[in-house]
Design an enzyme around this catalytic site. Structure first.
Site, PDB file in Angstrom:
ATOM      1  N   GLU A   1      -4.830   1.000 -35.932  1.00  0.00           N
ATOM      2  CA  GLU A   1      -4.060   0.096 -36.784  1.00  0.00           C
ATOM      3  C   GLU A   1      -4.797  -1.224 -36.907  1.00  0.00           C
ATOM      4  O   GLU A   1      -5.159  -1.849 -35.906  1.00  0.00           O
ATOM      5  CB  GLU A   1      -2.644  -0.146 -36.248  1.00  0.00           C
ATOM      6  CG  GLU A   1      -1.872  -1.102 -37.175  1.00  0.00           C
ATOM      7  CD  GLU A   1      -0.360  -1.038 -37.045  1.00  0.00           C
ATOM      8  OE1 GLU A   1       0.157  -0.364 -36.144  1.00  0.00           O
ATOM      9  OE2 GLU A   1       0.313  -1.682 -37.893  1.00  0.00           O
ATOM     10  N   ILE A   2      -5.037  -1.643 -38.164  1.00  0.00           N
ATOM     11  CA  ILE A   2      -5.617  -2.962 -38.418  1.00  0.00           C
ATOM     12  C   ILE A   2      -4.460  -3.950 -38.432  1.00  0.00           C
ATOM     13  O   ILE A   2      -3.506  -3.773 -39.186  1.00  0.00           O
ATOM     14  CB  ILE A   2      -6.342  -2.999 -39.780  1.00  0.00           C
ATOM     15  CG1 ILE A   2      -7.407  -1.909 -39.890  1.00  0.00           C
ATOM     16  CG2 ILE A   2      -6.936  -4.372 -40.029  1.00  0.00           C
ATOM     17  CD1 ILE A   2      -7.985  -1.753 -41.299  1.00  0.00           C
ATOM     18  N   GLY A   3      -4.538  -4.984 -37.608  1.00  0.00           N
ATOM     19  CA  GLY A   3      -3.455  -5.977 -37.518  1.00  0.00           C
ATOM     20  C   GLY A   3      -2.592  -5.687 -36.309  1.00  0.00           C
ATOM     21  O   GLY A   3      -1.726  -4.817 -36.343  1.00  0.00           O
TER      22      GLY A   3
ATOM     23  N   GLY B   1      -0.860  -8.147 -34.693  1.00  0.00           N
ATOM     24  CA  GLY B   1       0.320  -9.022 -34.725  1.00  0.00           C
ATOM     25  C   GLY B   1       0.171 -10.180 -33.763  1.00  0.00           C
ATOM     26  O   GLY B   1      -0.723 -10.202 -32.904  1.00  0.00           O
ATOM     27  N   GLY B   2       1.042 -11.180 -33.936  1.00  0.00           N
ATOM     28  CA  GLY B   2       0.977 -12.357 -33.061  1.00  0.00           C
ATOM     29  C   GLY B   2       0.024 -13.414 -33.586  1.00  0.00           C
ATOM     30  O   GLY B   2      -0.103 -14.478 -32.992  1.00  0.00           O
TER      31      GLY B   2
ATOM     32  N   ASP C   1     -13.209  -8.704 -38.052  1.00  0.00           N
ATOM     33  CA  ASP C   1     -12.666  -8.993 -39.383  1.00  0.00           C
ATOM     34  C   ASP C   1     -12.636  -7.711 -40.213  1.00  0.00           C
ATOM     35  O   ASP C   1     -13.672  -7.074 -40.392  1.00  0.00           O
ATOM     36  CB  ASP C   1     -13.577 -10.042 -40.041  1.00  0.00           C
ATOM     37  CG  ASP C   1     -13.066 -10.482 -41.395  1.00  0.00           C
ATOM     38  OD1 ASP C   1     -12.139  -9.845 -41.953  1.00  0.00           O
ATOM     39  OD2 ASP C   1     -13.612 -11.474 -41.915  1.00  0.00           O
TER      40      ASP C   1
ATOM     41  N   HIS D   1      -3.775  -8.283 -45.552  1.00  0.00           N
ATOM     42  CA  HIS D   1      -3.148  -7.928 -46.838  1.00  0.00           C
ATOM     43  C   HIS D   1      -3.808  -8.641 -48.020  1.00  0.00           C
ATOM     44  O   HIS D   1      -3.245  -8.677 -49.125  1.00  0.00           O
ATOM     45  CB  HIS D   1      -1.634  -8.172 -46.816  1.00  0.00           C
ATOM     46  CG  HIS D   1      -0.944  -7.449 -45.699  1.00  0.00           C
ATOM     47  ND1 HIS D   1      -1.026  -6.083 -45.547  1.00  0.00           N
ATOM     48  CD2 HIS D   1      -0.210  -7.906 -44.662  1.00  0.00           C
ATOM     49  CE1 HIS D   1      -0.357  -5.732 -44.452  1.00  0.00           C
ATOM     50  NE2 HIS D   1       0.133  -6.808 -43.896  1.00  0.00           N
TER      51      HIS D   1
ATOM     52  N   GLU E   1      -0.101  -0.747 -45.910  1.00  0.00           N
ATOM     53  CA  GLU E   1       1.200  -1.429 -45.952  1.00  0.00           C
ATOM     54  C   GLU E   1       1.124  -2.652 -46.875  1.00  0.00           C
ATOM     55  O   GLU E   1       0.055  -3.175 -47.155  1.00  0.00           O
ATOM     56  CB  GLU E   1       1.591  -1.909 -44.543  1.00  0.00           C
ATOM     57  CG  GLU E   1       1.912  -0.795 -43.576  1.00  0.00           C
ATOM     58  CD  GLU E   1       2.573  -1.312 -42.291  1.00  0.00           C
ATOM     59  OE1 GLU E   1       2.775  -2.532 -42.155  1.00  0.00           O
ATOM     60  OE2 GLU E   1       2.879  -0.463 -41.423  1.00  0.00           O
ATOM     61  N   ASP E   2       2.286  -3.105 -47.284  1.00  0.00           N
ATOM     62  CA  ASP E   2       2.452  -4.395 -47.980  1.00  0.00           C
ATOM     63  C   ASP E   2       1.719  -4.459 -49.321  1.00  0.00           C
ATOM     64  O   ASP E   2       0.963  -5.394 -49.608  1.00  0.00           O
ATOM     65  CB  ASP E   2       2.040  -5.552 -47.057  1.00  0.00           C
ATOM     66  CG  ASP E   2       3.023  -5.716 -45.909  1.00  0.00           C
ATOM     67  OD1 ASP E   2       3.771  -4.759 -45.620  1.00  0.00           O
ATOM     68  OD2 ASP E   2       3.073  -6.792 -45.309  1.00  0.00           O
TER      69      ASP E   2
HETATM   70  C1  LIG Z   1       1.526  -8.463 -39.906  1.00  0.00           C
HETATM   71  S1  LIG Z   1       0.584  -8.761 -38.470  1.00  0.00           S
HETATM   72  C2  LIG Z   1       0.468  -7.158 -37.778  1.00  0.00           C
HETATM   73  C3  LIG Z   1       1.763  -6.699 -37.213  1.00  0.00           C
HETATM   74  C4  LIG Z   1       1.692  -5.426 -36.408  1.00  0.00           C
HETATM   75  N1  LIG Z   1       0.952  -4.390 -37.070  1.00  0.00           N
HETATM   76  C5  LIG Z   1       3.100  -4.915 -36.123  1.00  0.00           C
HETATM   77  O1  LIG Z   1       3.654  -4.175 -36.942  1.00  0.00           O
HETATM   78  O2  LIG Z   1       3.626  -5.256 -35.053  1.00  0.00           O
HETATM   79  C6  LIG Z   1      -1.003  -9.037 -39.170  1.00  0.00           C
HETATM   80  C7  LIG Z   1      -2.117  -9.276 -38.155  1.00  0.00           C
HETATM   81  O3  LIG Z   1      -3.349  -9.159 -38.877  1.00  0.00           O
HETATM   82  C8  LIG Z   1      -4.291 -10.027 -38.314  1.00  0.00           C
HETATM   83  N2  LIG Z   1      -5.346 -10.323 -39.312  1.00  0.00           N
HETATM   84  C9  LIG Z   1      -5.334 -11.266 -40.293  1.00  0.00           C
HETATM   85  N3  LIG Z   1      -6.493 -11.251 -40.976  1.00  0.00           N
HETATM   86  C10 LIG Z   1      -7.254 -10.271 -40.428  1.00  0.00           C
HETATM   87  C11 LIG Z   1      -8.561  -9.771 -40.689  1.00  0.00           C
HETATM   88  N4  LIG Z   1      -9.323 -10.283 -41.672  1.00  0.00           N
HETATM   89  N5  LIG Z   1      -9.030  -8.758 -39.930  1.00  0.00           N
HETATM   90  C12 LIG Z   1      -8.282  -8.242 -38.914  1.00  0.00           C
HETATM   91  N6  LIG Z   1      -7.029  -8.684 -38.631  1.00  0.00           N
HETATM   92  C13 LIG Z   1      -6.526  -9.681 -39.361  1.00  0.00           C
HETATM   93  C14 LIG Z   1      -3.476 -11.265 -37.926  1.00  0.00           C
HETATM   94  O4  LIG Z   1      -4.126 -11.996 -36.903  1.00  0.00           O
HETATM   95  C15 LIG Z   1      -2.143 -10.656 -37.505  1.00  0.00           C
HETATM   96  O5  LIG Z   1      -2.062 -10.553 -36.105  1.00  0.00           O
END
Ligand SMILES: C[S@@+](CC[C@H](N)C(=O)[O-])C[C@H]1O[C@@H](n2cnc3c(N)ncnc32)[C@H](O)[C@@H]1O
Length: 414
Positions: free
Chosen positions: A223-225, A227-228, A273, A299, A324-325
């Site tokens: 999973e990319i992302g 959270g937090g 990233d 997103h 997602e999103d």
């Molecule tokens: C919506 S949250 C993820 C929530 C998690 N998947 C959940 O459902 O509990 C989005 C996350 O993506 C990360 N994020 C933002 N830009 C990013 C990037 N370019 N590459 C990787 N992660 C990134 C943020 O730091 C954040 O923690």
């Protein structure tokens, strides 16, 4: 990609940039648990894996797994149980403490626990990680002699019965954690604090539909992302949800922010990233192929497209890539298009392109050199819900309609 921080006790404190993601154990990926997962289909392989790993290390893996699977229990205070694993003539014991926060374990103090639960290691591992959802493991539950011998005392019989009932609730919670059960993904999402259900989104109903066939398989999920956002010790809600939903699954999270505080026996994290295709390709080579990839990161439309292009080749045939999103396809702040038609540079534009690619055998004229793209040749099904898309990977090689069918088109003379 860099390692995000130290693993739990027993893992090396740090590793150089470019090393494996953090996990519950040392080394790349999930070294202690992976051999057990791989062996779980067969008792003989499992017995060998237990011997190779050593019963004490296996006990550590098992109690970490029980901590993931044990639900918090409504007992007053804490209940203490001894947990004994046997294999051949050997045994390994731990003290389990079960309370309103769930289950924790210790090496010491098990001798004094009022109840002991004993399992054969191979039998239990087969039940935890092996195929077959209705398999029941055998166990022995022993109440200590002192508790059995208690007579009417200060508190009377009622106090004894109440204490035994309190222990029974804790024993039931541990025994239940040793078996497989159907789970409600929406309930897990809200419990762990993800926004995938009953919050910003209503996604888990769709995940349950598409992930049901994978549930008991030894899947690899990326999973990319995580959270937090900027907080290194925050996030991991959905990783914990997937770890619980897939009882034999390995879960890898990627975030642009290091997440050393997000841990679990079958969770590993990496930092990087999602807009960097080289990093994603490297991640795929080292930890893929994945059965499931979920993009819940920035997103930003450019990132969603770049991540799909880099990671779709690392999805296993029959696997799923989830975005997602999709709403950001219509939000200019995310590189989306203003108005009712999402442009070609957006996430929704990517999905429309995949619909065309799915039909590449029907194009007139046929695809020009260099031919259809990788995605055109491997995306075999698309399911799109409000803000959520599933792309199924396979071999898109069905023949097009035969040549004798008039297409109302013929190649212009050379
Ligand atoms: C919506 S949250 C993820 C929530 C998690 N998947 C959940 O459902 O509990 C989005 C996350 O993506 C990360 N994020 C933002 N830009 C990013 C990037 N370019 N590459 C990787 N992660 C990134 C943020 O730091 C954040 O923690």
């Amino acid at each position: 990609m860099t390692r995000t921080g130290p693993g739990p006790a027993g893992a090396p404190a740090a590793a150089p940039a470019g090393d494996a993601p953090t996990g519950a154990a040392a080394g790349p990926g999930w070294p202690a648990i992976e051999p057990l997962l791989r062996a779980a289909a067969d008792e003989h392989w499992l017995a060998r894996a237990v011997a190779d790993l050593g019963l004490d290390r296996v006990a550590e893996v098992v109690v970490e797994e029980l901590a993931v699977r044990c639900d918090p229990v409504p007992v007053d205070g804490a209940a203490h149980l001894a947990f004994e694993l046997t294999s051949g003539g050997e045994r390994a014991c731990r003290l389990l403490t079960v309370d309103r926060d769930g289950l924790t374990s210790k090496r010491d103090g098990w001798q004094a626990a009022p109840v002991r639960i004993t399992h054969d290691a191979v039998d239990l591992l087969r039940g935890l990680y092996g195929p077959g959802t209705d398999r029941r493991t055998s166990r022995r539950v022993t109440t200590c002699a002192e508790l059995n011998a208690l007579g009417p005392a200060p508190g009377g019989l009622t106090a004894i019965v109440r204490e035994r009932q309190r222990l029974a609730v804790a024993v039931q919670a541990v025994v239940a954690a040793c078996q497989r059960h159907p789970v409600d993904l929406g309930g897990l999402s809200t419990r762990f604090g993800s926004d995938k259900w009953a919050d910003l989104h209503w996604y888990t109903q769709h995940y349950e539909r598409h992930f049901a066939r994978f549930r008991n398989a030894p899947v690899r999920v990326l999973e990319i992302g995580i959270g937090g956002y900027d907080a290194p010790d925050q996030g991991g809600a959905s990783l914990r949800m997937w770890q619980r939903y897939f009882p034999a699954g390995l879960v890898l999270g990627l975030d642009i922010v290091p997440k050393p505080g997000v841990r679990g026996p079958r969770i590993a994290t990496a930092v990087g990233d999602q807009g960097d295709p080289g990093l994603l390709d490297d991640l795929g080579r080292r930890f893929g192929p994945f059965d499931i990839v979920i993009d819940d990161g920035s997103h930003l439309n450019a990132h969603v497209r770049a991540s799909f292009t880099a990671l779709f080749p690392h999805v296993r045939p029959g696997g799923l890539y989830v975005v997602e999103d999709l709403q950001t396809a219509y939000w200019p702040g995310y590189g989306g298009t203003v108005g009712p038609v999402a442009g070609p540079g957006t996430s929704v534009g990517l999905l429309k392109q995949l619909v065309d690619g799915l039909h590449h055998r029907e194009w007139v004229p046929p695809a020009a050199a260099p031919g259809p793209s990788y995605a055109d040749r491997h995306a075999v099904a698309l399911t799109i819900y409000h803000n959520l898309a599933f792309v199924e990977k396979g071999v898109n090689s069905e023949e097009g309609a035969p040549d004798f069918i008039d297409r109302g088109w013929s190649a212009p003379p050379a």
